[in-house]
Each structure stands twice: as structure tokens, then as C-alpha cells.
Design an enzyme around this catalytic site. Sequence first.
Site, PDB file in Angstrom:
ATOM      1  N   VAL A 282      48.171  27.788  37.024  1.00 43.87           N
ATOM      2  CA  VAL A 282      48.371  28.586  35.476  1.00 43.87           C
ATOM      3  C   VAL A 282      49.686  28.251  34.890  1.00 43.87           C
ATOM      4  CG1 VAL A 282      48.595  30.756  34.687  1.00 43.87           C
ATOM      5  CG2 VAL A 282      46.687  30.483  36.204  1.00 43.87           C
TER       6      VAL A 282
ATOM      7  N   LYS B 267      47.796  16.477  32.735  1.00 45.22           N
ATOM      8  CA  LYS B 267      46.904  17.417  31.981  1.00 45.22           C
ATOM      9  C   LYS B 267      47.429  18.754  31.866  1.00 45.22           C
ATOM     10  CE  LYS B 267      42.244  15.746  33.667  1.00 45.22           C
ATOM     11  NZ  LYS B 267      41.202  16.124  34.443  1.00 45.22           N
TER      12      LYS B 267
ATOM     13  N   ASN C  39      40.581  25.917  29.825  1.00 43.17           N
ATOM     14  CA  ASN C  39      41.184  24.487  29.622  1.00 43.17           C
ATOM     15  C   ASN C  39      40.511  23.666  28.287  1.00 43.17           C
ATOM     16  OD1 ASN C  39      42.814  24.609  32.071  1.00 43.17           O
ATOM     17  ND2 ASN C  39      41.073  23.855  33.167  1.00 43.17           N
TER      18      ASN C  39
ATOM     19  N   PHE D 144      57.424  26.078  49.888  1.00 49.20           N
ATOM     20  CA  PHE D 144      57.076  27.151  48.903  1.00 49.20           C
ATOM     21  C   PHE D 144      55.700  27.743  49.863  1.00 49.20           C
ATOM     22  CE2 PHE D 144      58.845  25.048  44.803  1.00 49.20           C
ATOM     23  CZ  PHE D 144      59.407  26.414  44.551  1.00 49.20           C
TER      24      PHE D 144
ATOM     25  N   GLU E  49      40.539  21.465  47.634  1.00 47.70           N
ATOM     26  CA  GLU E  49      40.930  20.292  46.831  1.00 47.70           C
ATOM     27  C   GLU E  49      41.359  18.978  47.815  1.00 47.70           C
ATOM     28  OE1 GLU E  49      40.566  19.183  43.882  1.00 47.70           O
ATOM     29  OE2 GLU E  49      40.131  20.939  42.681  1.00 47.70           O
TER      30      GLU E  49
ATOM     31  N   LYS F 132      45.423  10.930  44.265  1.00 47.31           N
ATOM     32  CA  LYS F 132      45.229  11.443  43.015  1.00 47.31           C
ATOM     33  C   LYS F 132      46.189  10.351  42.011  1.00 47.31           C
ATOM     34  CE  LYS F 132      45.113  15.000  39.657  1.00 47.31           C
ATOM     35  NZ  LYS F 132      45.001  16.351  39.290  1.00 47.31           N
TER      36      LYS F 132
ATOM     37  N   GLU G 156      41.250   9.442  31.696  1.00 45.11           N
ATOM     38  CA  GLU G 156      39.813   9.669  31.795  1.00 45.11           C
ATOM     39  C   GLU G 156      38.958   8.757  31.380  1.00 45.11           C
ATOM     40  OE1 GLU G 156      39.393  13.654  31.450  1.00 45.11           O
ATOM     41  OE2 GLU G 156      39.539  13.966  33.560  1.00 45.11           O
TER      42      GLU G 156
ATOM     43  N   HIS H 229      32.908  24.196  38.824  1.00 44.38           N
ATOM     44  CA  HIS H 229      33.446  24.701  37.589  1.00 44.38           C
ATOM     45  C   HIS H 229      32.248  25.583  37.031  1.00 44.38           C
ATOM     46  CE1 HIS H 229      36.822  21.853  36.563  1.00 44.38           C
ATOM     47  NE2 HIS H 229      37.360  22.751  37.106  1.00 44.38           N
TER      48      HIS H 229
ATOM     49  N   CYS I 266      15.782  28.164  53.404  1.00 46.49           N
ATOM     50  CA  CYS I 266      15.461  28.585  54.708  1.00 46.49           C
ATOM     51  C   CYS I 266      15.238  27.211  55.415  1.00 46.49           C
ATOM     52  CB  CYS I 266      14.382  29.556  54.796  1.00 46.49           C
ATOM     53  SG  CYS I 266      12.864  28.850  54.036  1.00 46.49           S
TER      54      CYS I 266
ATOM     55  N   GLY J  28       4.694  69.404  51.002  1.00 45.04           N
ATOM     56  CA  GLY J  28       3.653  69.075  50.128  1.00 45.04           C
ATOM     57  C   GLY J  28       3.141  67.455  49.955  1.00 45.04           C
TER      58      GLY J  28
ATOM     59  N   HIS K  94      36.896  55.205  31.158  1.00 47.76           N
ATOM     60  CA  HIS K  94      37.352  56.060  30.180  1.00 47.76           C
ATOM     61  C   HIS K  94      39.011  55.794  30.160  1.00 47.76           C
ATOM     62  CE1 HIS K  94      33.256  57.593  30.594  1.00 47.76           C
ATOM     63  NE2 HIS K  94      33.640  58.481  29.753  1.00 47.76           N
TER      64      HIS K  94
ATOM     65  N   LYS L  93      30.133  50.716  28.979  1.00 48.34           N
ATOM     66  CA  LYS L  93      30.531  51.954  28.655  1.00 48.34           C
ATOM     67  C   LYS L  93      32.135  52.036  28.660  1.00 48.34           C
ATOM     68  CE  LYS L  93      30.154  56.823  28.123  1.00 48.34           C
ATOM     69  NZ  LYS L  93      29.758  57.917  28.878  1.00 48.34           N
TER      70      LYS L  93
END
EC number: 4.2.3.4
Length: 1584
Positions: free
Chosen positions: A116, A152, A162, A179, A194, A250, A260, A275, A825, A875, A1182, A1211
Site C-alpha cells: 500500500v 507500477k 489500482n 524487516f 507470490e 521478476k 506489459e 483478483h 466432490c 399440541g 448505530h 442499516k
Amino acid sequence: MSQDTDVVSVPILGKEAVFVGFNLERRVCDFLIENAKSSAYVIVTDTNIAPHYLEKYTTALSEAAKRHGVAPRILTRVIPPGETSKCRSMKAEIEDWMLSQSCTRDTVLVAMGGGVIGDMAGYVAATFMRGIRFIQLPTTLLAMVDSSIGGKTAIDTPNGKNLVGAFWQPLAVFADLNFLETLEPRQFINGMGEVIKTAAMWNEKDFCLLEQNPTVILEAVHRPRVPGQFKFENIRNLLQKIILASVRTKCEVVTLDEREGGLRNLLNFGHSIGHAYEAILFPQILHGECVSIGMVKELELSRYLGILKPNAVGRVTKCLMSYTLPVSVHDAHIKKYAGYKKCPVDKLIRIMAVDKKNQGLQKRVVILKAVGETYEKHATVVSDEDIRVVLSHDIQVSPFDNSVSDVVVTPPGSKSISNRALILAAMAKGTTKLTNMLHSDDTQVMMAALEELGAATFSWEDNGETLVVNGGGKFKTPSKELYLSNAGTAARFLTTVAALVGENEQGGEVVLTGNHRMKVRPIGPLVDALRANGCSISYLEREGSLPLKMIPQNGLRGGVIELAATVSSQYVSSILMCAPYAQEPVTLKLVGGKPISQLYVDMTIAMMKGFGVNVVKSETEAYTYHIPKANYTSPGDYEIESDASSATYPLAFAAITGTKCTVPNIGSASLQGDARFARDVLAPMGCTVEQTPTSTTVQGPPMGQLKPLESVDMETMTDAFLTATALAAVACNSSGNEHITRITGIANQRVKECNRIAAMVHELAKFGVKAGELEDGIFIHGQSYKDLKTPEEGIYTYDDHRVAMAFSILTLVTPKPTVILDKACVVKTWPYWWDVLRNSFKIKLAGVESKETVKSVKLTRSRASVILIGMRGAGKTTIGSIIAGQLNMKFLDLDQELEKKLNTTIPDLVNTRGWDDFRQEELQVLQEFIDTKSSDFVAACGGGIVETPAARELLCKYVKEGGIVLHIHRNLDQVLSYLSIDKSRPAYADRESTKNVYLRRHQWYLDCRSHDFVSPTIESGNVQSKLETSMSRFLRVVTGKSTWFEKAIQKPHSFFLSLTFPNINDAISFLPEAIIGCDAVELRADLLEDPNSTTGYPSVEFVAEQFATLRAAIDLPIIFTVRSKDQGGRFPNANESEAVELMLAALRWGVDVLDLELGWSTESLQAIYARKENTKIITSWHDTAQRCSWAQPDEWLQKLDMATAFGDVVKFVGIAKSMQDNFDLEKFRKSFKGYTNKPLIAINMGTVGQLSRVFNNVLTPVTSPALPYKAAPGQLSVRQIITALSLMGSISPKKFYLFGTPIQHSKSPILHKTCYDLTGLPYTYDLFETESVEGVKDVLSQPDFGGANVTIPYKLDILQYLDELSDEARFLGAVNTVVPISENGKRKLRGDNTDWRGIVRTFVRAGANNLNGKNALVIGAGGTSRAAIFAMHKLGAKNIYLLNRTLVNAEKVKAVFPEEYNVKVIDHTKQSEISEWTKLQVAAVVSTVPADRPLPESVSKVIDALLSEIPAQKKEQYVFLDMAYKPLNTPLMSVASKHGYTCINGLEVLLQQGLASFEIWTGLAVPFEHVFGLYMVLCAKEHN
């Protein structure tokens, strides 16, 4: 590529610009200062990364600047994490901030974060001052191998991800693997999706590395962080190697195709479909997880197209699973995080249409031809039809069209042999290479479990053709429970394998579990044998089935083991294979009778011999085997024979179509019993069979020439019986009159994936084929294939691969294409069976999604037999009769059935044989009912049926398989009062009190039921009518026949009344007036005050009775709400489980709508959603904390994803502080349609927010002036809202009329003006009397014409001015209501008829809700008689008798109606038959003759006879309606009253049909009771 100790650089686009290594912060900062000189560096990161790394990097950058003698500004911007930040507004916010900080074109931006941050900050760099320099500093594995490389950049828009962005290459990408240490395990695994994608698409060598190392990688991923230690230290080199491999690929592809042009879209393998899933499942499901699912689907597509070998699909799928990535939307992982979301195929394909790889309208998908190799050097064009087959849940198989005549098919490896070979190879010393391994769910489950047990490691050779197993016979306690899905073979084999796990210092346990079906399959005999041999095994749920918990001890003790083997031979094989590793030699004795499936036992023994262990069969003791203590030795190479059971399907294809088929690797020398199928079954049926030791060829007879088998014992090939059954359905070439095939020796097939015998019987019936069960088999009545029906609702497969494949053979000769449900199945044994049908047999297939996949055994809920349970006196008999009448089913009292069967009474049976014998007989009757009458019946059980554990188990199983078990609950005090005067029942055992019996049984009733019906406490009025009304609403919901919701959301305005009474009984008197104009009523359960509760909230029992009281009082849908304190209600948030219990109870009560707060936990939301069935859900939020803004609706939109996933209606409730809040809300309402097509209830609370209630058009919550108080601040009444809409011009004034002559005395204007006044509508209603129908022409064309009633003489003449008729008006040939409608912007006039509705409503109000099984009488043969007959048929009359003075006219009326109406003309001239007519007991009578015209004496006598005999105890249910109303009490009413009928005159019908017209015109309902009094007073004045 260059490298040093900690970093490796990878070239891209001609530069060394991608760096992968450890501890790179100094390198990054030096690079910036040396190679990206700037006056300002801007670091953009998010709040997840900043606390860990931001200060570290700013400090390092400052130090680097000092070292180089420069002093740039270092600016940082921290933004919220997540996809919502990747938007236009956030981009603008950063740009504006950068401008405010005087950033210029020399600024360098550092994107430090995941995808992101990289995408969004990169796009800022691409556009800020027309482009500035930036570097990527990815912090997630996914970003390191994917989004950070290639230039990109993009942001999301409401239309998709995107969609707005640019290609803008970073100066450099630094993948600092340190990281990853703070990355959550799920995010790491997400990135592995990936990594696997790249290797699977580009480089098999890289893929092999991934295949071989999941365990060590995942161990490191899940290892807790320890300060000062790098958690990935032990896999440091491996980690860098796998990431480098992905990065290298890549970079290579981007270098060859930066923008591309074609090659780069190969990197989108798994993304076309992935996607599409992501667009629906995000954010709950991550990108890499969706790509994982997409990969599997695109691999299946490659295989379906005949390009990719099946083993490659299994290989990649197993690799993904080994890294705990999901491979299906049905995976437990998906269900856990997003199980409430649906992925409709149409929506997926629609999303796929928006893909940059596509060529115009042609979709392009990356197709593989092998692991590591694509089919083309660009994405391949694939048709929607082929994609739909792969994505769809169900499949449509077209009939055979003679497109092939001679086919060779090699089935996959035997499941039985594959699973045994895996066990033996895992336990054997050395390396075993298995070829022709079955790649299926079952074998993948087995391999995963063996790896988890430490028994073996697996790898592939020969491009996936060879499985290499490194075993050794050592086992460890697994780190997690072993989930075996529905793999019965794996479950049985692994149960004994798990017993070999020895004690260890860490302790622990082995848990074997599976899916729902696996948890009801038997494993008891095997567990019993192992327990007796010293194993510690316990059942965690149901006795005799998984899940099992095993405490590791010293392994298997050995010695003599006794095993009951009459149910499954797999128990025998399980112990045989593990016996060599027991502490001492094993003697295995099979007890309890002749073992089942001996050939499979022989197969196991032969395979054990191949691995070096000889089993000796005793020569002195039957069914006894001696197994030495030994170690298996690998045979090296081991070829697995094709599955003989699966081979029966291609051979059956030849048999049924008259073609030729060869299976090249199964012949007479096979170890498998099913290899005899061709010789022992197909040959006697008329096929030509050629069989060598290693191959089988079948030539079928000409189509339609198969012979039935009078009797065939298939004990040696039980799995093949389903194939034989499918063929037997069309085997009718015999000399006898009966073409019956009888198959025996297959009793074990009742406890396979399902009860296969029952399944085949049930599904054959859909083809019109008669079949039934034998004690150990099945019989089938063969018929010509030309007489087969095409199953309309599709074939239910019971999650059973063999059921699906067997019926796929029969569908080849049906008249039209047949849908087979749950096509997946077949993965158990032949994952690519549908591909074989398409590619080898050239059968046309189509993917379909049934609107509602049928539930197990059988049946859609709408026709499932209903079983009633509950206390005696609750009943059950009364309610059972009502249900049978309303559903047009047959009612049985199982106690009475028992008495008939034994020819005695229950009291006598109990007295003579005792309670235990009675309970066993009772159980038998219940079992017989379920086996033989599972649809179209209603059965009342005795109150004590739940006393028997086996009966409880039977009832629970019936529910799980789709049946309805309805618990009838009645107030205990009422039950006790009733039983105190009923002495016809035997006393309880030990003279136990009724109350104690109730308390003891109560939980059992709850355990066994699928639904509850709480009998309402009705103090006065027509008890039967109110009970029937309640039951009618319940059944409409449970059977899915309720249509009110669809009508309500299509109306211009719909409303529901909010009830806030502490006790519903206090509200009953207000309701007739309060519900005017409402479409539903809300029951606020949180506001109910239970006098016996000490918890602060009401008990389920109290709420149940309140709910029942309300449902009996109104014939409107109920919205059930448990409003929490946080959301403005009273229910404690801390008691969430109790709130969920209440809501689940409401679902069992058949509530129409459930309000589901989004504030409850995801687990609670999912639990409720999973059980909603036909109940509609309003997902509500609410904003009581006032955190959300309509003007900046990000908070609302974050709620929207979950709201639309769980709800049928959304709602959202805010709080208005100013009038602008209402206008902002309307802007949001308008934009809402761009996000979802779900209806939206959006309002603001408070007086200022009242305008929002006026603007809201779907199910607006309202109050009423009739109520003592409002439910919420700012709430309005229906009348107030409509008045406001009128004042604003949203509802225009309209004029309504009555057309006819003479009409001066009509009271219609009074009725309609009263309704307009009650609802606030700005309408008028006037008489329009004209001598000719032509006079109405100008009125009909007026723009303010709202509608008209039509009376004599123009009911037929008006037709010439109408554009269309309702079905009822067309059928009846008369119109009494004209309705203007708009269609595509064009105004049309529609004719309707409400006469029949008026009659139906009058009878319903009188208590005659349902005439099912009863007779009706219509007197007269004029125009109204048609409406009367139509109404009687709608009410369910069995026979409708027609009596008229002129017989010929009666016959003319009868001729109008179809035969199923059962209209019978009575000849009143045959007075000798009067005695017969007295027996008819007509329950409903409608007289349509004028009251002032005397009837002939013969007619009067017949009427008197017809009305004379009615049951005294049911008089209130017998109704006489005289359509005349002058005088109010007609002569015929006097006759009927004398005989005990409830009599009604025609004034009520006039009122009812007028109200029906009002509803058609306005969409608003006004309760009859509220206007009836005024109307009758005015009419009485007129007549007097």
C-alpha cells in the site's frame, strides 16, 4: 548480479537496482546521500512500521549526511495502515503536506512499508511536480518480491483496485530481510503465495526448493522473537535464496517487458481469477491468499483445457497447502476470516472482465503446460464458458451426441493403493519412489498428516510424475490437530499410525478430526480394538466417530488383537500395516462374523510383502493373521496401479452409449476386486469384454440394449455398485415383463461417505426410475432411456465422489442436460473426471450455480417431512394437522402407527412388556418413517421419543441431512392443566411427575430439534385461526416461500413499526391502529422485562412466549432485534453469548427478519449468518459514539464491507446535529449504490434528523400516534412521513374512481377516504357514473388518474382500454380494479380482480385459513361464482361443489376451470341422492345468488342437506358466506346458522376487496379491524 556478505544485487532494466540482504539501513542511507543528492528526503510510512523502524532510519540517514558533509532536511509522514489509505484523498493529503513543507523537484521520496505504501507513495512521486525520484524500502515479503519491483504505482477508486496510476521506476529497491522479523506470520505466508506463484510459473528448480522446505520455513516464521536474536538465523541462507529466486524472475521479466506488452503479464499467473476473489473477499482475505486460490483455479483451467497434466495441479496445490495457504474458498482459513462472504460465479466473471491482460471482450489467463513453464509467452485467451466450468459449484452434463466411438482412458492411481503405499513408504527404511500416485484431496490429506507426524518427507521428480518418499518409521507428536477433511481412508489408517507415536519429554497429544461428514462416520470398532491393546484414545464429540484424542504412550503393545471387521475392511488394513512396529508380534483375530471386502485385506497383505513383511494367514483359525515384529524395507521404485473402482466409469460410458473404451493398465491380474466389474457385471448386461492381465476393453451394445441382472452379488467390488446401479436404470432388454436388477452384498455402502444405497434410490427417483433398498443391497426397475426424466432440481451428490461419477454416466442418456451438484466432490479419487468427459469423451459441459443447492438426503426443505417432538399435551397432533394442511402433506401420529403395527394400545404395551420394550418399538417406527417417508409427511412423535439415545441420534442425523425436526413448546402450566383432565395416556415410569419429566427432557428436545414453534397463549377469539396464522408465517419462512421482503424493498416506500413495550401483551390492543401502513413490526427483545429474570435481560423462554404472542396477534412479518447498550439499546455488551443465544433462538422460531449488530464479534456474526436459512438479516450500526461522518464517510464505508457480507439489508444510523447532516446523508445514500445493490436504511436520530426519515424509502422505522411512546428520538409515524413527502412533492395528488351504473349508494368513497385520512395520502376517491363505458376513456388518460374500481355493467367492457391483465383477471375473465403502471418510462393500464381476494380474506378472518382436505360449495353460476370457485381453490379445497338452479349454466362455469380444481356439479333434480349429499360436510360455502330471488324447492332441499352434517367440535371452522347483503341476514344465512355455520354477509367482502384495491394502488395496508366498525355503522344506517 553482484554480491557481498550481506547483500545481493539483481539487475533490472540495465542497472544494478534491486538489493536483497540483511541489515541494509546503512547501505540504504549511503545510497541516498551518494546517488540521490537532495535538499529534502521524505520518508512515507504507516503507523505499523513507524514504531519499529522510523527513528532507526532517520538517525541512520542523519549520520550518513554528516559523514558526507551535507545537511538535507529529513521529513517524515506517517499515515494509517491498510488499503483504505491507498486513495485519492490520502494522495492529495500527502501532496498538500509536501507543498506546505516547501518540497521541490529535487526532493527524494522513500516509500517504507508494504504494498500500500509503495504503490501510493510511488504514485505521489510519479506526479508530484511532474515526477520526483524515489526508492522502495519494502517491509513485507509480498512487497519485496512483487509490488516494489517494476515501477507500477497506483491508487484505488470505488470502481476497483489500482485503476489510477503510472509506471514510474524507483531509483532502487532495498529488500532488507530484517524487516521480516516483525512481520506477522499470516503476512509472511501471504507473501509466500507470490513466491510460489513465480516459481510455479517460471522455474521448476526454484519450485522444488520451495516444495522441500515448508516445515523449516514455517517453524522459523512462527518462532517467537527473542531480543538480540534474529528469528530467521537458522534459515538465513535459505530465506535469502528463495526471495532472490522470486526477485530475479521478476527483474528478468520486467527488463524484457517493462510496460506489459505481453511477457510481463505472465507474472499475473493466479491473478486473473485471484483478483476476482480478492475484489470480494478483501480485506478479510489477503492478496497472496487470493492469488493462491486463483493459482489452483487457473491450474485446473489449464488441465480442463487439456494442456496441463493432472499431477502438476496436485503438486502445486500440495505445495500451497504445505505453507498453510488456502487453495479453495471453502478452506477453513477462508471460513474463519470471511466465511460469511459469497463469491457468485457471475460476479467473479464480471470482475474478470476488468483486467489489463484482456483483449477487448476476450479474457486472457496465464495457462501452464508444466510446473515452471507457461503454455504461451503471454496470457492465453480463454472463453467465459470454460472459466465458468472451473469456477462453478455445480456442473451441467449434456447427453452423448455420438461424437466418439473408440476411446482409451487411463484412470488415476488407485486411492486404496496410493494411501497404503504412502503409509508403507513412510514406515519403510530408505527412499521409495512412487509412480502413478493419485493426486487428490485424500492423498494430500494423508501426506500432510504423515509430514506433521514426522513420519516422512516428500519431494517430486520427473516433472511431478514421481513422488519421492523418505521414510523411516519414526513418529512424533504433531504441533497441531490433524484435520482430515472427509478422507475416511486416511482417518482409519492414521488412527493406528497415531497409536505408534511414543511418549516424549514435551508430552502432548494427537488429535484426529475432520469435517462435519467425517464426524458422523464410524470408527468405533477400530478404536475399541486399539483401546483393548493399551492405547489411550478418547472421543471428543460423538461416541464412535472423529474427533479422537490420543495420548502417546509406548506405542502399540501387540499380542492378540481382536477386531470387529463386518463394517469396514479398512480397520483390518490399518492394524495390519502398523502391526510390525508393535512391541511384540501381533495375532489379529477378526470377530463378529464374516469380514467385509476380503479382497482389500488381501491387497494390503500383498503390498506389505512388497515392502518386506510377510503376513501369515492362520490355517487353523478362521479370519486370523500372524504379523511378525519387523521393519519395512523400501522396494525402491513402486508403481501404483490405476484405480479399478474409477475405471468402472469410462467402461460404463461404453456400455451405456454403445461405444468402445479401453483402460490400458487394469486387467485380470489386478489386486483390486473392482477389476472384475467388466467381466462379472458388464458382460452379463450385454457388453463385449476383452481382458488381458493388464488391460480391459468394453464394447457396449447398441443404445437401449443393456440387459438387467436378475441378481448380482457385488461384495467383492462394493464401490462399483453405484456404477452398476446407474446402468441398471436403463437396462430393460429382457424377455420378462419386469426389468429388475438386484444387487446384493453391499451393506457396507451404507456407512461410506454417505448412505450410498439410500442416496442412489432417492436420486434415481428424480430420473423417474423406481428403486428400493434390500437388506444388503438395492433393486432397480430398468426402463428405456427414452423414458427417463431430466432431474429438474439437479442431482445431489452427498459430498460423495462415487455418487457424482455414477450419475454422470446416467445423464448421458437423459432427454436434456442434467445438473450435478457439488462437482468438486470428485477430487477424492478422480479430480479431473470432468476434464476426461470433455476431452476424451467429447461431452459438452457447462458450469452452473444452483440458486439453492439442495441439502443432504434428499430434499429441499420445502418438501422435507416434518417430525414433531415435544411434551405430551404440547399440541403436536393439532399443530401437525395444521402443518399437513398448509403444506399439502399427509399427517401421521407415530404412536397410532405403532399401535396399528402391533395391534395393541400403548398403555397395554407398557403394562405387558414394560417401558424399555415400548421404547425400542417406538424407535423402530421412527426409523421406518425416516427411511420410507422422508418427504411429504408430517409425523408427531410421542413425548418420550427423546428418552432413547438412539432416537436422539436419529433425529439429529435427520436434521443434519436436511430434514425438519420441529419442537412444539407450550407453556408448562398450560400443559399441566391439560394433562390433569386427560386420562387416556399411560402413567410415566416410576410415577414420575409431569414437571420432572419436562425438566429432564427439555434439553434433549433442544438438542434434537432444527426449529422451535412456541404455541401462543390465546385468551380469546378464534384460537384455531390464530394458531393457523402463526403457523402459516412460520412455514413460509422455514420453507422459503415468504415473498414479503422482495415486495417491500421494491415499493416506493416501506415501513416497520418499532415496538418498545416491556411486555407484548400490553401492546396487543394498540396494534390494529398502530400497524396502519406498515410492512413489518419490530420486536425489541432487549426491552422486554422478564419478571423472573435476575440478570438484567430476559430469558429465552420468556422472549419465546412474547414472540409467539406477537405472531399470533398480527399477520405481518416480525423483525427481531437485540439492541446492545453500546448501540443505544439495553442488552449488556458483556453478555454477548446470551445475545447470540437469543438471536439463534429467533432463527429457530422462523423469524422473518433479524437485526444483526455489526458490533458483535466476527465469530458471533458468522455463527448467526451460518444458521439464517431463509430469515432475512438487517446488518445495523448505530453511531451512538458520534465518530462517523456522512460528509467524510470513510468510517461508514469500513463498516459497509462487513454489513453487505452478512446482511440482506444495511442499516446505518447516525445522529444529526444540523440540517446539513441530513443532506450529507442523502449524498451518501446516492453514492451507496456504487458500492452495493443491497437495500439501505440510513437515518439520523434526533429531532433535527427527522428529515432523513422522510427521505429514507426502505423499511423506515416508524412509530404511531396510537402508541403511548416512541421507540427512538425523532421517530415519525407513517402518516407524518407521507404527509411530508406530499408537501415536498415526492408524492403527487391522485384521483381514484368507481366506474359503473347505478352506483349512487356505493360506500366505496367512504372506505377509501377513510384510508387516505389514516395514511396521509393526498388522494381523492369519487363516483364516476356513466351510461356507457366510453365515458371513462378521458378519465383513464388524465395524468393524475391513480386507479379505479369497476362494477357492473363494465367488468368486461373495460377490457378494451387496458394494456394488460393480471393472471387472476385473465383467468376469471373480469376486471374490478384498474391500476396505472410504469414500464420503461411508459404508462400502462393493468386490469386486476380483487373479488376473489375479498372472499379469501373473509374466510381467513373467520378462521377458515385452510381448506386442505375439505369440501367447499358454491351456490349460483353467475359471474361472481367464478371468483368464488377461484377463492375456494386458493384456500386449498379438496372438492368444490357447484349448485345452480339451471344445470347447463353450472356446467358452463365448470368447463372454465382446469381438472385439478375438482369442480363437481350437483344435480338438484336427483332428490333420491340427498342422503349421500349429507355426507359431504362442506366446510366452506359461498352463495352468489341474489337474496331477493326465491330458490326452487329442490335446490333448497339440497342446500339444507348439504349443510346438515358438520362435526360439532369443529363448528367454528365451518363458514357460510352470502355475497348478498340486502338484507344483512339473508334467508340462506338463516338456514346455515341453524346448522351451526359461522355466517357472514357480503358487506365484509366488499370491504375486503376494497382494501385489496387500496393496497394494490398505494402499497400500504390498512388493517380490516380498524375500519370495519365505522364502515358497518354507516352501512347499517343506509339499510335501516
